[in-house]
Design a protein around this motif. Structure first.
Motif, PDB file in Angstrom:
ATOM      1  N   VAL A 164      43.988  37.603  29.062  1.00 53.11           N
ATOM      2  CA  VAL A 164      43.952  36.469  29.973  1.00 53.11           C
ATOM      3  C   VAL A 164      42.742  36.629  30.883  1.00 53.11           C
ATOM      4  CG1 VAL A 164      45.195  35.169  31.739  1.00 53.11           C
ATOM      5  CG2 VAL A 164      46.468  36.331  29.919  1.00 53.11           C
ATOM      6  N   VAL A 165      41.906  35.577  30.961  1.00 51.63           N
ATOM      7  CA  VAL A 165      40.674  35.613  31.753  1.00 51.63           C
ATOM      8  C   VAL A 165      40.778  34.600  32.878  1.00 51.63           C
ATOM      9  CG1 VAL A 165      38.171  35.319  31.723  1.00 51.63           C
ATOM     10  CG2 VAL A 165      39.346  36.266  29.724  1.00 51.63           C
ATOM     11  N   VAL A 166      40.446  35.026  34.100  1.00 51.87           N
ATOM     12  CA  VAL A 166      40.408  34.121  35.246  1.00 51.87           C
ATOM     13  C   VAL A 166      39.168  34.437  36.078  1.00 51.87           C
ATOM     14  CG1 VAL A 166      42.873  33.649  35.430  1.00 51.87           C
ATOM     15  CG2 VAL A 166      41.921  35.672  36.545  1.00 51.87           C
ATOM     16  N   ALA A 167      38.725  33.426  36.838  1.00 49.52           N
ATOM     17  CA  ALA A 167      37.584  33.596  37.734  1.00 49.52           C
ATOM     18  C   ALA A 167      37.990  33.190  39.144  1.00 49.52           C
ATOM     19  CB  ALA A 167      36.404  32.759  37.266  1.00 49.52           C
ATOM     20  N   THR A 168      37.505  33.940  40.141  1.00 52.52           N
ATOM     21  CA  THR A 168      37.778  33.638  41.545  1.00 52.52           C
ATOM     22  C   THR A 168      36.465  33.700  42.321  1.00 52.52           C
ATOM     23  OG1 THR A 168      38.113  35.896  42.372  1.00 52.52           O
ATOM     24  CG2 THR A 168      39.992  34.835  41.277  1.00 52.52           C
ATOM     25  N   SER A 169      36.584  33.545  43.631  1.00 49.88           N
ATOM     26  CA  SER A 169      35.405  33.616  44.493  1.00 49.88           C
ATOM     27  C   SER A 169      34.819  35.016  44.563  1.00 49.88           C
ATOM     28  CB  SER A 169      35.775  33.143  45.901  1.00 49.88           C
ATOM     29  OG  SER A 169      36.796  33.962  46.449  1.00 49.88           O
ATOM     30  N   SER A 170      35.524  36.009  44.019  1.00 53.10           N
ATOM     31  CA  SER A 170      35.031  37.389  44.057  1.00 53.10           C
ATOM     32  C   SER A 170      34.548  37.911  42.712  1.00 53.10           C
ATOM     33  CB  SER A 170      36.118  38.328  44.597  1.00 53.10           C
ATOM     34  OG  SER A 170      36.401  38.050  45.946  1.00 53.10           O
ATOM     35  N   GLY A 171      34.930  37.263  41.616  1.00 50.07           N
ATOM     36  CA  GLY A 171      34.509  37.782  40.321  1.00 50.07           C
ATOM     37  C   GLY A 171      35.312  37.189  39.178  1.00 50.07           C
ATOM     38  N   VAL A 172      35.119  37.775  38.001  1.00 49.65           N
ATOM     39  CA  VAL A 172      35.819  37.377  36.791  1.00 49.65           C
ATOM     40  C   VAL A 172      36.667  38.559  36.335  1.00 49.65           C
ATOM     41  CG1 VAL A 172      35.576  36.487  34.434  1.00 49.65           C
ATOM     42  CG2 VAL A 172      33.904  35.852  36.187  1.00 49.65           C
ATOM     43  N   TYR A 173      37.898  38.275  35.923  1.00 46.67           N
ATOM     44  CA  TYR A 173      38.849  39.334  35.593  1.00 46.67           C
ATOM     45  C   TYR A 173      39.478  39.071  34.229  1.00 46.67           C
ATOM     46  CZ  TYR A 173      38.510  39.984  40.651  1.00 46.67           C
ATOM     47  OH  TYR A 173      38.046  40.169  41.932  1.00 46.67           O
ATOM     48  N   ALA A 174      39.669  40.152  33.461  1.00 44.29           N
ATOM     49  CA  ALA A 174      40.343  40.065  32.168  1.00 44.29           C
ATOM     50  C   ALA A 174      41.495  41.064  32.148  1.00 44.29           C
ATOM     51  CB  ALA A 174      39.374  40.353  31.034  1.00 44.29           C
ATOM     52  N   PHE A 175      42.677  40.587  31.725  1.00 42.52           N
ATOM     53  CA  PHE A 175      43.873  41.418  31.655  1.00 42.52           C
ATOM     54  C   PHE A 175      44.501  41.292  30.272  1.00 42.52           C
ATOM     55  CE2 PHE A 175      43.401  40.104  36.053  1.00 42.52           C
ATOM     56  CZ  PHE A 175      43.540  41.302  36.755  1.00 42.52           C
ATOM     57  N   ARG A 176      45.098  42.368  29.805  1.00 39.82           N
ATOM     58  CA  ARG A 176      45.830  42.316  28.549  1.00 39.82           C
ATOM     59  C   ARG A 176      47.072  41.452  28.735  1.00 39.82           C
ATOM     60  NH1 ARG A 176      46.828  47.957  25.670  1.00 39.82           N
ATOM     61  NH2 ARG A 176      48.662  48.014  27.035  1.00 39.82           N
TER      62      ARG A 176
END
Length: 504
Positions: A164-176
Motif C-alpha cells: 500500500v502506497v500513500v503520500a503526505t506532506s512529509s513524504g511517500v510511504y510503502a507498507f506491506r
C-alpha cells in the motif's frame, strides 16, 4: 510491449479507488445503455455529511465476498461506510476520525480472495479494514498530513506481498498490505492534495511510483523497489494536480500527463518533457481537478486528454496528446469542484461517439460528447453552488452494465445511484476506449450511419455488432457496401479497431 504492473486488479465493471485504477485515467472500459435523462432510474440515494471541496469518492467492488458489488465511501463526519450496491443497505460503518477525505482503495491484501480489504488515509493515519465487517486489520501513523491523498496498491518489490502506497506532506510511504510492515519511505517527494500513479517507468520489472509534488511544484518518479528518486521534473507552481500515466502513442514507453493552472505537461518515462502547453485554467485550491486520458478523438493516432477546471474560462478542455494543442474548449458549463469530477466511457447509445460524465459545481450531471465537447443532456441532483464531487461509472448491481454513482459535496451531500430504463447486455471489450478510436476515418474502412442503413467503404473484413454485443453482419469489402439495418447503435469492427455508428 509495455505492461502496467498492477496487483490491484480492478474488474472492468468495478471502480477500485481514486480514478478507478493505478494509472489514474478515470476511464470505464464497460458499456452501458442510457438514452437521455429520461432513461435515468434512481436505484437509491443516501445523505452524507458535507465538506467544501475535499471529500471521499466512492469505490465500487464486492468487498464482503457475497458476490454482489458494494460501495465504500468516506464521509466528512469521520466515518467510512460500506453500502450494498443494489439497494444501499449499510453493511458496516466505521468511525476513524473527525473527517475522511481520502477515496478508499479496494484490493485483496491478505491473499484470501474470498473478501477484499479497504485501504484509506485519514489525516496522518493509514487504515486497512476488513471488507466483511470494517474491522481494523492494521493501521500506521505517518508523518505529515493529507487532504485527498488516496492509497495506491501494488506489489512493488515482487516479494509476493501486495503493498500500500500513500503520500503526505512529509513524504511517500510503502507498507506491506497484509500486516503493515514498512517497505520503504522517501522524502524526495511530498503530496497534500494529489494522488500518485503506478507504472514501471524504468523497465526493471518493478512498478514505480510517480508523484505530483504539490508543495515544491515538481513531478518525481520513485523506484518501487527501494523508494529512491529516479528523476525529477520541475513544473509550474499553480496547484499541480494528480498525474495520469499511459503509453498514449503506442511507442512502447510510458507517458505521464500532469497539469497546473497554467500549463499541462507530457513527460516521457525517463523524465524528458515531450511538451508543455499553456492551458489557462483555474483549479480549486483544495482539490486540484485532475486530467483524464481518454482516447484518440482527433484521428492522429495518439490518445487525447480532458481537463476540467474551477472556472468557466474554460470549464472543460480537450487537449491533443500528441502536442498539447487545444482540440476544443467549452465555456458554457458551470465549473467543477473536486479532485476527480469527470470520468469517460461509453454509456449514451444515441450518441455515435464516446462520452464524458461531468459533475458540475451546482449539482448538475452533464453528459458531454467527447468528440465535440457539446452537452448531450443534463440531470440536476443538487441545489448548488457547492454540488460537484465525484462522477463514477461502475456496475453496482451485478448486471454487467455500468451505472452512475454521484457523490456530491457541501449543499448537496448525497450519494446517489442511477441505473437505466433502457436495458440490454453490457460488456467490456468490444467498446473498450483503450482500443476503440473516436474518429473512424484513419482506419482501413470508413463507416457512416444513415436513415435505415450503414455505408461501409474501403477494403478489408468487417463485423457489425448491435448494442447488446450480438454479431449481426460480417463480410469482406473490395470497395463499398450498403448494409440495411434497423434504427439503433452499432459497433463496427475493422480489423483490430472498432467504433460506434448510429442508424436512425
Amino acid at each position: 510491449m509495455v505492461i502496467l504492473f498492477t496487483a490491484q486488479i480492478c474488474p472492468g465493471a468495478a471502480w477500485c479507488g481514486f480514478k478507478r485504477d493505478l494509472s489514474g485515467n478515470g476511464r470505464s472500459p464497460v458499456t452501458a445503455t442510457f438514452s437521455g435523462a429520461s432513461s435515468l432510474v434512481s436505484l437509491w440515494s443516501v445523505s452524507l455529511s458535507g465538506a467544501t471541496g475535499i471529500y471521499s469518492g466512492p469505490a465500487v467492488r464486492d468487498v464482503t465476498g457475497d458476490g454482489i458489488p458494494d460501495i465504500v465511501v468516506g464521509d466528512d463526519d469521520g466515518h467510512v461506510k460500506c453500502f450494498n450496491g443494489p439497494d444501499g443497505t449499510v453493511h458496516w460503518n466505521r468511525t476513524l476520525g473527525s473527517y475522511v477525505y481520502s477515496t478508499p482503495a479496494i484490493a485483496d491484501l491478505d491473499g484470501d480472495p474470498s473478501t477484499m480489504e479497504v485501504a484509506v488515509l485519514v489525516g496522518s493515519t493509514l487504515y486497512v479494514l476488513n471488507g466483511s465487517d470494517g474491522s481494523t486489520v492494521w493501521n500506521r501513523s505517518l508523518s505529515g498530513y493529507s487532504y485527498n491523498g488516496s492509497p495506491r496498491i501494488a506489489d512493488l518489490n515482487a516479494d509476493g506481498y501486495v503493498d500500500v502506497v500513500v503520500a503526505t506532506s512529509s513524504g511517500v510511504y510503502a507498507f506491506r498490505g497484509n500486516d503493515g510492515t514498512p517497505v520503504w519511505s522517501s522524502s524526495d517527494a511530498v503530496a497534500i492534495s494529489t494522488v500518485p500513479v503506478i507504472a514501471d517507468v524504468n523497465h526493471d520489472g518493478y512498478p514505480d511510483v510517480i508523484v505530483s509534488d504539490d508543495s515544491y511544484s515538481r513531478l518525481v518518479a520513485l523506484s518501487g523497489l527501494d523508494g529512491s528518486a529516479l528523476w525529477t521534473v520541475y513544473i509550474s507552481s499553480s496547484y499541480p494536480n494528480s498525474p495520469a500515466v499511459e503509453d498514449i502513442d503506442g511507442d512502447g514507453a510510458y507517458d505521464i500527463v500532469v497539469a497546473t493552472e497554467d500549463y499541462m505537461y507530457r513527460v516521457d518515462e525517463d523524465g524528458t518533457v515531450l511538451w508543455n502547453q499553456y492551458i489557462g485554467m483555474y483549479f480549486s485550491s483544495d482539490a486540484h481537478e485532475s486530467p483524464v486520458i481518454g482516447w484518440d478523438i482527433n484521428g492522429d493516432g495518439v490518445k487525447d486528454v480532458f481537463q476540467s477546471g474551477y472556472s468557466t474560462s474554460p470549464a472543460l478542455k480537450a487537449i491533443s496528446g500528441s502536442d498539447g494543442s487545444t482540440i476544443w474548449n467549452n465555456y458554457s458549463l458551470v465549473e467543477t469542484h473536486g479532485a476527480a469530477p469527470i470520468t469517460v466511457g461509453e454509456f449514451e447509445m444515441s450518441n455515435p461517439g464516446y462520452e464524458i460524465l461531468y459533475n458540475d459545481h451546482y449539482g448538475v450531471l452533464n453528459v458531454i460528447d467527447a468528440a465535440s465537447g457539446s452537452v448531450l443532456w443534463t440531470y440536476t441532483y443538487g441545489s448548488g453552488p457547492f454540488g460537484s464531487g465525484y462522477s463514477v461509472l461502475a456496475d453496482v448491481n451485478g448486471d454487467t452494465c455500468v451505472d452512475f454513482v454521484l457523490r456530491g459535496e457541501y449543499d448537496s451531500p448525497v450519494m446517489s445511484v442511477f441505473t437505466s430504463s433502457v436495458y440490454g447486455t453490457c460488456r467490456a471489450g468490444w467498446d473498450d476506449p483503450t482500443t476503440v478510436g473516436e474518429n473512424s476515418e484513419r482506419y482501413a474502412l470508413s463507416v457512416s450511419g444513415h436513415r435505415g442503413y450503414l455505408l461501409i467503404s474501403g477494403k478489408g473484413r468487417y463485423e457489425i455488432f448491435n448494442s447488446t454485443g450480438r454479431l449481426v453482419k460480417k463480410g469482406t469489402l473490395k470497395e463499398s457496401k450498403v448494409v440495411r439495418l434497423p434504427a439503433g447503435t452499432y459497433v463496427v469492427g475493422t480489423g483490430k479497431r472498432k467504433f460506434k455508428v448510429v442508424v436512425y
